[in-house]
Design an enzyme around this catalytic site. Sequence first.
Site, mmCIF file in Angstrom:
data_model
loop_
_atom_site.group_PDB
_atom_site.id
_atom_site.type_symbol
_atom_site.label_atom_id
_atom_site.label_comp_id
_atom_site.label_asym_id
_atom_site.label_seq_id
_atom_site.Cartn_x
_atom_site.Cartn_y
_atom_site.Cartn_z
ATOM 1 N N CYS A 199 84.646 77.723 22.052
ATOM 2 C CA CYS A 199 83.765 76.744 21.389
ATOM 3 C C CYS A 199 82.419 77.410 21.106
ATOM 4 C CB CYS A 199 83.568 75.540 22.309
ATOM 5 S SG CYS A 199 82.428 74.304 21.655
ATOM 6 N N ASP A 257 42.615 88.616 33.978
ATOM 7 C CA ASP A 257 43.480 87.472 33.662
ATOM 8 C C ASP A 257 43.066 86.860 32.321
ATOM 9 O OD1 ASP A 257 41.120 86.321 34.433
ATOM 10 O OD2 ASP A 257 41.995 85.035 35.988
ATOM 11 N N HIS A 274 65.632 88.106 28.692
ATOM 12 C CA HIS A 274 66.102 87.088 29.649
ATOM 13 C C HIS A 274 66.495 85.781 28.958
ATOM 14 C CE1 HIS A 274 64.071 89.141 33.372
ATOM 15 N NE2 HIS A 274 65.086 89.808 32.884
HETATM 16 P P1 NAD Z 1 55.814 88.487 37.834
HETATM 17 O O1 NAD Z 1 55.620 87.227 38.538
HETATM 18 O O2 NAD Z 1 56.371 89.609 38.544
HETATM 19 O O3 NAD Z 1 54.466 89.065 37.217
HETATM 20 C C1 NAD Z 1 53.548 88.326 36.580
HETATM 21 C C2 NAD Z 1 52.266 89.151 36.721
HETATM 22 O O4 NAD Z 1 51.327 88.609 35.823
HETATM 23 C C3 NAD Z 1 51.658 89.097 38.123
HETATM 24 O O5 NAD Z 1 51.352 90.403 38.562
HETATM 25 C C4 NAD Z 1 50.386 88.272 37.910
HETATM 26 O O6 NAD Z 1 49.333 88.663 38.779
HETATM 27 C C5 NAD Z 1 50.072 88.581 36.477
HETATM 28 N N1 NAD Z 1 49.281 87.567 35.795
HETATM 29 C C6 NAD Z 1 49.247 86.230 36.020
HETATM 30 N N2 NAD Z 1 48.409 85.624 35.163
HETATM 31 C C7 NAD Z 1 47.899 86.612 34.383
HETATM 32 C C8 NAD Z 1 46.990 86.617 33.286
HETATM 33 N N3 NAD Z 1 46.431 85.487 32.824
HETATM 34 N N4 NAD Z 1 46.713 87.798 32.700
HETATM 35 C C9 NAD Z 1 47.264 88.951 33.143
HETATM 36 N N5 NAD Z 1 48.129 89.005 34.184
HETATM 37 C C10 NAD Z 1 48.447 87.846 34.777
HETATM 38 O O7 NAD Z 1 56.578 88.075 36.558
HETATM 39 P P2 NAD Z 1 57.474 88.873 35.670
HETATM 40 O O8 NAD Z 1 57.625 90.244 36.222
HETATM 41 O O9 NAD Z 1 57.045 88.696 34.299
HETATM 42 O O10 NAD Z 1 58.831 88.057 35.697
HETATM 43 C C11 NAD Z 1 59.488 87.497 36.737
HETATM 44 C C12 NAD Z 1 60.597 86.667 36.148
HETATM 45 O O11 NAD Z 1 60.136 85.387 35.926
HETATM 46 C C13 NAD Z 1 61.117 87.122 34.809
HETATM 47 O O12 NAD Z 1 62.470 87.242 34.927
HETATM 48 C C14 NAD Z 1 60.809 86.010 33.807
HETATM 49 O O13 NAD Z 1 61.936 85.736 33.004
HETATM 50 C C15 NAD Z 1 60.567 84.817 34.678
HETATM 51 N N6 NAD Z 1 59.504 83.892 34.269
HETATM 52 C C16 NAD Z 1 59.264 83.602 32.950
HETATM 53 C C17 NAD Z 1 58.235 82.730 32.618
HETATM 54 C C18 NAD Z 1 57.972 82.418 31.175
HETATM 55 O O14 NAD Z 1 58.881 82.514 30.357
HETATM 56 N N7 NAD Z 1 56.729 82.057 30.824
HETATM 57 C C19 NAD Z 1 57.457 82.147 33.604
HETATM 58 C C20 NAD Z 1 57.741 82.452 34.932
HETATM 59 C C21 NAD Z 1 58.761 83.337 35.244
#
Ligand code: NAD
Length: 247
Positions: free
Chosen positions: A134, A234, A121
């Site tokens: 560019c 988590d 992404h």
């Molecule tokens: P999602 O929101 O679908 O899934 C995240 C999952 O991680 C959830 O199920 C949540 O319960 C779990 N989670 C949260 N904290 C956790 C922890 N400490 N340990 C283990 N699991 C934990 O997110 P996704 O499927 O990764 O992505 C959704 C979109 O959001 C992607 O396209 C991504 O690019 C973007 N995104 C990126 C970032 C980043 O770069 N850090 C942050 C937010 C969203």
Amino acid sequence: MQSQIEKIATMLKLSKNTVVVTGAGISTEAGIPDFRGTNGIYRKLGEDRVMGIINIDFFRQSPHEFYAFYRKYFAFPPVKPSKAHQMLAAMESRGLIKAIVTQNIDNLHQQAGSKRVIAIHGTADRYLCTNPGCDGVYDQAYVDAVAGVVPYCNQCGTLLKPDVVLFGEPIQHFGAAQEAILQARLLIVIGSSLTVYPLAGFVKEFSTFTQDLVIINKGYTHLDHAATVKIDTDRTGDLLESICSRI
Ligand code: NAD
């Protein structure tokens, strides 16, 4: 939990090709909220609204409104890689994992020292000039310093676009990500609900042909039923440390 940790450690020892897939959940311990969690923008603003703005058509039609939103909600706090990011980098150095395919745009795997990171992404702290003739590339500091809301290229004056995949755009490194996942012997998914395609589709395809799928996630994922081992936690960094201490 101990027997599941032992089982993952054994699978890691036996596998000659382990690939890790990461999502927003691996970065929450570092201080970046995921989208779907309690502090996430999908909960606060609604998924449809976010998808309507973080969208390539909206970006082209309304760059001012796009950037006003993007600057408010996508400016990540200045955080450091978490223990989980560091553990994965150490596992690569030890030869335990071959690659990380990530949906994250925060660059934290690279900062932690992981070498083979396939960031499908894109990267939030890089901006590209949208003029095809560019090759202007800018960092966050440049964009933060511009006078107005919308950043322009200082070589040709054209609109800049964050180097992240917006809704309506194809992912980056499609072939490399698909190949890494489908050729893996063991796939470990960390911190993704496996909702977002095409990555979720690659994992689904992997699980159809290969048994060794491990899912480490807080809460439900769409492929829990296909996992050899699912751990609901988590505290991913501590968990990876426990696994590695057994290898
Ligand atoms: P999602 O929101 O679908 O899934 C995240 C999952 O991680 C959830 O199920 C949540 O319960 C779990 N989670 C949260 N904290 C956790 C922890 N400490 N340990 C283990 N699991 C934990 O997110 P996704 O499927 O990764 O992505 C959704 C979109 O959001 C992607 O396209 C991504 O690019 C973007 N995104 C990126 C970032 C980043 O770069 N850090 C942050 C937010 C969203």
